[in-house]
Scaffold this motif. Structure first.
Motif, PDB file in Angstrom:
ATOM      1  N   VAL A  68       0.830  -1.213   0.000  1.00  0.00           N
ATOM      2  CA  VAL A  68       0.000   0.000   0.000  1.00  0.00           C
ATOM      3  C   VAL A  68       0.861   1.258   0.000  1.00  0.00           C
ATOM      4  O   VAL A  68       0.503   2.264  -0.625  1.00  0.00           O
ATOM      5  CB  VAL A  68      -1.022   0.014   1.159  1.00  0.00           C
ATOM      6  CG1 VAL A  68      -1.984  -1.150   1.045  1.00  0.00           C
ATOM      7  CG2 VAL A  68      -0.358   0.042   2.528  1.00  0.00           C
ATOM      8  N   CYS A  69       2.005   1.206   0.675  1.00  0.00           N
ATOM      9  CA  CYS A  69       2.922   2.355   0.642  1.00  0.00           C
ATOM     10  C   CYS A  69       3.456   2.560  -0.771  1.00  0.00           C
ATOM     11  O   CYS A  69       3.527   3.701  -1.268  1.00  0.00           O
ATOM     12  CB  CYS A  69       4.072   2.152   1.615  1.00  0.00           C
ATOM     13  SG  CYS A  69       3.592   2.181   3.355  1.00  0.00           S
ATOM     14  N   HIS A  70       3.815   1.472  -1.439  1.00  0.00           N
ATOM     15  CA  HIS A  70       4.316   1.568  -2.811  1.00  0.00           C
ATOM     16  C   HIS A  70       3.244   2.119  -3.741  1.00  0.00           C
ATOM     17  O   HIS A  70       3.536   2.989  -4.587  1.00  0.00           O
ATOM     18  CB  HIS A  70       4.762   0.178  -3.282  1.00  0.00           C
ATOM     19  CG  HIS A  70       5.206   0.154  -4.714  1.00  0.00           C
ATOM     20  ND1 HIS A  70       6.447   0.594  -5.114  1.00  0.00           N
ATOM     21  CD2 HIS A  70       4.557  -0.244  -5.855  1.00  0.00           C
ATOM     22  CE1 HIS A  70       6.560   0.456  -6.436  1.00  0.00           C
ATOM     23  NE2 HIS A  70       5.434  -0.053  -6.897  1.00  0.00           N
ATOM     24  N   LEU A  71       2.016   1.640  -3.607  1.00  0.00           N
ATOM     25  CA  LEU A  71       0.945   2.122  -4.473  1.00  0.00           C
ATOM     26  C   LEU A  71       0.722   3.619  -4.291  1.00  0.00           C
ATOM     27  O   LEU A  71       0.528   4.350  -5.276  1.00  0.00           O
ATOM     28  CB  LEU A  71      -0.342   1.355  -4.187  1.00  0.00           C
ATOM     29  CG  LEU A  71      -0.361  -0.130  -4.563  1.00  0.00           C
ATOM     30  CD1 LEU A  71      -1.675  -0.773  -4.115  1.00  0.00           C
ATOM     31  CD2 LEU A  71      -0.158  -0.326  -6.061  1.00  0.00           C
ATOM     32  N   ALA A  72       0.738   4.086  -3.042  1.00  0.00           N
ATOM     33  CA  ALA A  72       0.538   5.512  -2.785  1.00  0.00           C
ATOM     34  C   ALA A  72       1.682   6.344  -3.353  1.00  0.00           C
ATOM     35  O   ALA A  72       1.464   7.421  -3.926  1.00  0.00           O
ATOM     36  CB  ALA A  72       0.385   5.754  -1.290  1.00  0.00           C
ATOM     37  N   GLN A  73       2.913   5.843  -3.211  1.00  0.00           N
ATOM     38  CA  GLN A  73       4.052   6.552  -3.794  1.00  0.00           C
ATOM     39  C   GLN A  73       3.963   6.563  -5.312  1.00  0.00           C
ATOM     40  O   GLN A  73       4.239   7.578  -5.957  1.00  0.00           O
ATOM     41  CB  GLN A  73       5.353   5.891  -3.343  1.00  0.00           C
ATOM     42  CG  GLN A  73       5.682   6.107  -1.877  1.00  0.00           C
ATOM     43  CD  GLN A  73       6.948   5.368  -1.470  1.00  0.00           C
ATOM     44  OE1 GLN A  73       7.168   4.219  -1.834  1.00  0.00           O
ATOM     45  NE2 GLN A  73       7.797   6.040  -0.711  1.00  0.00           N
ATOM     46  N   ARG A  74       3.579   5.415  -5.879  1.00  0.00           N
ATOM     47  CA  ARG A  74       3.475   5.283  -7.337  1.00  0.00           C
ATOM     48  C   ARG A  74       2.466   6.277  -7.893  1.00  0.00           C
ATOM     49  O   ARG A  74       2.649   6.840  -8.973  1.00  0.00           O
ATOM     50  CB  ARG A  74       3.037   3.847  -7.653  1.00  0.00           C
ATOM     51  CG  ARG A  74       3.061   3.475  -9.102  1.00  0.00           C
ATOM     52  CD  ARG A  74       4.461   3.128  -9.568  1.00  0.00           C
ATOM     53  NE  ARG A  74       4.459   2.135 -10.615  1.00  0.00           N
ATOM     54  CZ  ARG A  74       4.048   2.341 -11.864  1.00  0.00           C
ATOM     55  NH1 ARG A  74       3.583   3.517 -12.217  1.00  0.00           N
ATOM     56  NH2 ARG A  74       4.105   1.361 -12.745  1.00  0.00           N
ATOM     57  N   ALA A  75       1.385   6.489  -7.155  1.00  0.00           N
ATOM     58  CA  ALA A  75       0.334   7.418  -7.582  1.00  0.00           C
ATOM     59  C   ALA A  75       0.655   8.864  -7.202  1.00  0.00           C
ATOM     60  O   ALA A  75      -0.127   9.764  -7.521  1.00  0.00           O
ATOM     61  CB  ALA A  75      -0.999   7.005  -6.965  1.00  0.00           C
ATOM     62  N   GLU A  76       1.774   9.067  -6.511  1.00  0.00           N
ATOM     63  CA  GLU A  76       2.130  10.392  -5.994  1.00  0.00           C
ATOM     64  C   GLU A  76       0.980  10.960  -5.168  1.00  0.00           C
ATOM     65  O   GLU A  76       0.626  12.136  -5.263  1.00  0.00           O
ATOM     66  CB  GLU A  76       2.535  11.339  -7.131  1.00  0.00           C
ATOM     67  CG  GLU A  76       3.760  10.851  -7.898  1.00  0.00           C
ATOM     68  CD  GLU A  76       4.205  11.811  -8.981  1.00  0.00           C
ATOM     69  OE1 GLU A  76       3.457  12.780  -9.269  1.00  0.00           O
ATOM     70  OE2 GLU A  76       5.291  11.604  -9.543  1.00  0.00           O
ATOM     71  N   SER A  77       0.412  10.084  -4.344  1.00  0.00           N
ATOM     72  CA  SER A  77      -0.750  10.438  -3.529  1.00  0.00           C
ATOM     73  C   SER A  77      -0.327  10.872  -2.138  1.00  0.00           C
ATOM     74  O   SER A  77       0.664  10.380  -1.585  1.00  0.00           O
ATOM     75  CB  SER A  77      -1.671   9.220  -3.414  1.00  0.00           C
ATOM     76  OG  SER A  77      -2.631   9.397  -2.405  1.00  0.00           O
ATOM     77  N   GLY A  78      -1.123  11.760  -1.570  1.00  0.00           N
ATOM     78  CA  GLY A  78      -0.906  12.172  -0.195  1.00  0.00           C
ATOM     79  C   GLY A  78      -1.179  11.082   0.821  1.00  0.00           C
ATOM     80  O   GLY A  78      -0.906  11.273   2.006  1.00  0.00           O
ATOM     81  N   LEU A 153      -3.436  10.318  11.484  1.00  0.00           N
ATOM     82  CA  LEU A 153      -2.381  11.321  11.472  1.00  0.00           C
ATOM     83  C   LEU A 153      -2.921  12.738  11.648  1.00  0.00           C
ATOM     84  O   LEU A 153      -2.186  13.707  11.474  1.00  0.00           O
ATOM     85  CB  LEU A 153      -1.566  11.236  10.179  1.00  0.00           C
ATOM     86  CG  LEU A 153      -0.365  10.270  10.205  1.00  0.00           C
ATOM     87  CD1 LEU A 153      -0.778   8.847  10.488  1.00  0.00           C
ATOM     88  CD2 LEU A 153       0.414  10.355   8.898  1.00  0.00           C
ATOM     89  N   GLY A 154      -4.201  12.862  11.969  1.00  0.00           N
ATOM     90  CA  GLY A 154      -4.785  14.188  12.143  1.00  0.00           C
ATOM     91  C   GLY A 154      -5.869  14.435  11.121  1.00  0.00           C
ATOM     92  O   GLY A 154      -6.839  13.673  11.025  1.00  0.00           O
ATOM     93  N   ASN A 155      -5.710  15.488  10.315  1.00  0.00           N
ATOM     94  CA  ASN A 155      -6.743  15.843   9.345  1.00  0.00           C
ATOM     95  C   ASN A 155      -6.604  15.119   8.014  1.00  0.00           C
ATOM     96  O   ASN A 155      -7.500  15.201   7.179  1.00  0.00           O
ATOM     97  CB  ASN A 155      -6.724  17.359   9.085  1.00  0.00           C
ATOM     98  CG  ASN A 155      -7.218  18.139  10.286  1.00  0.00           C
ATOM     99  OD1 ASN A 155      -8.120  17.696  10.988  1.00  0.00           O
ATOM    100  ND2 ASN A 155      -6.621  19.305  10.518  1.00  0.00           N
ATOM    101  N   ASP A 156      -5.463  14.441   7.805  1.00  0.00           N
ATOM    102  CA  ASP A 156      -5.180  13.872   6.493  1.00  0.00           C
ATOM    103  C   ASP A 156      -5.264  12.348   6.511  1.00  0.00           C
ATOM    104  O   ASP A 156      -4.623  11.677   7.321  1.00  0.00           O
ATOM    105  CB  ASP A 156      -3.780  14.293   6.034  1.00  0.00           C
ATOM    106  CG  ASP A 156      -3.652  15.806   5.898  1.00  0.00           C
ATOM    107  OD1 ASP A 156      -4.611  16.444   5.425  1.00  0.00           O
ATOM    108  OD2 ASP A 156      -2.579  16.348   6.268  1.00  0.00           O
ATOM    109  N   LEU A 157      -6.045  11.820   5.577  1.00  0.00           N
ATOM    110  CA  LEU A 157      -6.126  10.383   5.371  1.00  0.00           C
ATOM    111  C   LEU A 157      -4.774   9.858   4.899  1.00  0.00           C
ATOM    112  O   LEU A 157      -4.085  10.515   4.113  1.00  0.00           O
ATOM    113  CB  LEU A 157      -7.194  10.095   4.315  1.00  0.00           C
ATOM    114  CG  LEU A 157      -7.456   8.642   3.928  1.00  0.00           C
ATOM    115  CD1 LEU A 157      -8.110   7.881   5.080  1.00  0.00           C
ATOM    116  CD2 LEU A 157      -8.344   8.591   2.673  1.00  0.00           C
ATOM    117  N   SER A 158      -4.389   8.670   5.372  1.00  0.00           N
ATOM    118  CA  SER A 158      -3.119   8.072   4.956  1.00  0.00           C
ATOM    119  C   SER A 158      -3.281   6.566   4.801  1.00  0.00           C
ATOM    120  O   SER A 158      -4.310   5.993   5.180  1.00  0.00           O
ATOM    121  CB  SER A 158      -2.009   8.378   5.963  1.00  0.00           C
ATOM    122  OG  SER A 158      -2.171   7.577   7.125  1.00  0.00           O
ATOM    123  N   VAL A 159      -2.249   5.927   4.283  1.00  0.00           N
ATOM    124  CA  VAL A 159      -2.271   4.472   4.163  1.00  0.00           C
ATOM    125  C   VAL A 159      -2.384   3.810   5.534  1.00  0.00           C
ATOM    126  O   VAL A 159      -2.865   2.676   5.638  1.00  0.00           O
ATOM    127  CB  VAL A 159      -1.028   3.942   3.413  1.00  0.00           C
ATOM    128  CG1 VAL A 159      -1.111   4.261   1.933  1.00  0.00           C
ATOM    129  CG2 VAL A 159       0.264   4.454   4.028  1.00  0.00           C
TER     130      VAL A 159
END
Length: 212
Positions: A68-78, A153-159
């Motif tokens: 999931v970390c790789h997918l988020a990085q691959r998509a350049e997602s927050g 992590l607060g206000n931001d959705l994350s993996v």
């Protein structure tokens, strides 16, 4: 990219994140009931004989949290934070989950959903009681942390949210005492607003075995 999955807990993380990010992925179902995860061609991808696995070009990646970390990085997602300290927080919650909440919630999932599926009979009530006790202990930590926070992590959705929450769609069917923890329930209700969370697995002709 090819994502190898089954309709079980760990692959649910990867499928949900991939769906949320709307990435161009070929999904390959691995039939655990037929032992496909132990066939030589699959072991060449994942020598552990587990799901999920991801093939991205020449790279072969296993372990759902890494995927999931790789997918988020691959998509350049927050979903994967840019800030190094927030990245550490993602790793902290993923590590905490694997050692604590997921471990005991997965025991309840196994007792109530997997055992009947593979013909091992009814839940072992002693194991259920023990796992529920540990679930309460660790869910209390999560409940306290979520007070005043929208996401981990607060206000931001994350993996980390996708990873830590992965057992909770099965709370009712697996006798997890989720309703005792209002902040955790509120947080999971937010995840349920995402279609990719509610329905993470690709459509197949055969019915899902352990899909609640």
């Amino acid at each position: 990219m090819k994502l190898y999955y089954a309709e079980t807990l760990a692959p649910r993380k990867a499928c949900a994140v991939a769906g949320y990010l709307d990435l161009p992925i070929d999904y390959v179902f691995v039939d655990l009931s037929q032992g496909e995860q132990m066939k030589p061609d699959y072991l060449a991808i994942n020598p552990n004989g587990k799901v999920p696995s991801l093939v991205d070009g020449e790279r072969k990646l296993w372990e759902a949290d890494a995927i999931v970390c790789h997918l988020a990085q691959r998509a350049e997602s927050g979903l994967w934070p840019r800030d190094a300290q927030r990245q550490v927080e993602v790793v902290r919650w993923m590590s905490w989950n694997s050692q604590h909440l997921y471990r005991h919630a997965a025991s309840l999932y196994f007792e109530h959903l997997i055992k009947p599926w593979i013909g091992l009979g009814a839940p072992d009530q002693a194991k259920v009681a023990e796992a529920q006790g540990f679930f309460r202990k660790h869910a209390a930590v999560l409940d306290q942390h979520l007070k005043g926070r929208k996401w981990l992590l607060g206000n931001d959705l994350s993996v980390a949210d996708f990873s830590v929450g992965v057992t909770l769609p099965y709370a009712q069917s697996s006798a997890m005492p989720l309703d005792e923890f209002p902040e955790v329930r509120r947080w999971h209700d937010q995840l349920n607003a995402f279609e990719a969370w509610r329905e993470p697995f690709p459509a197949r002709l055969e019915p899902a075995a352990a899909h609640a």
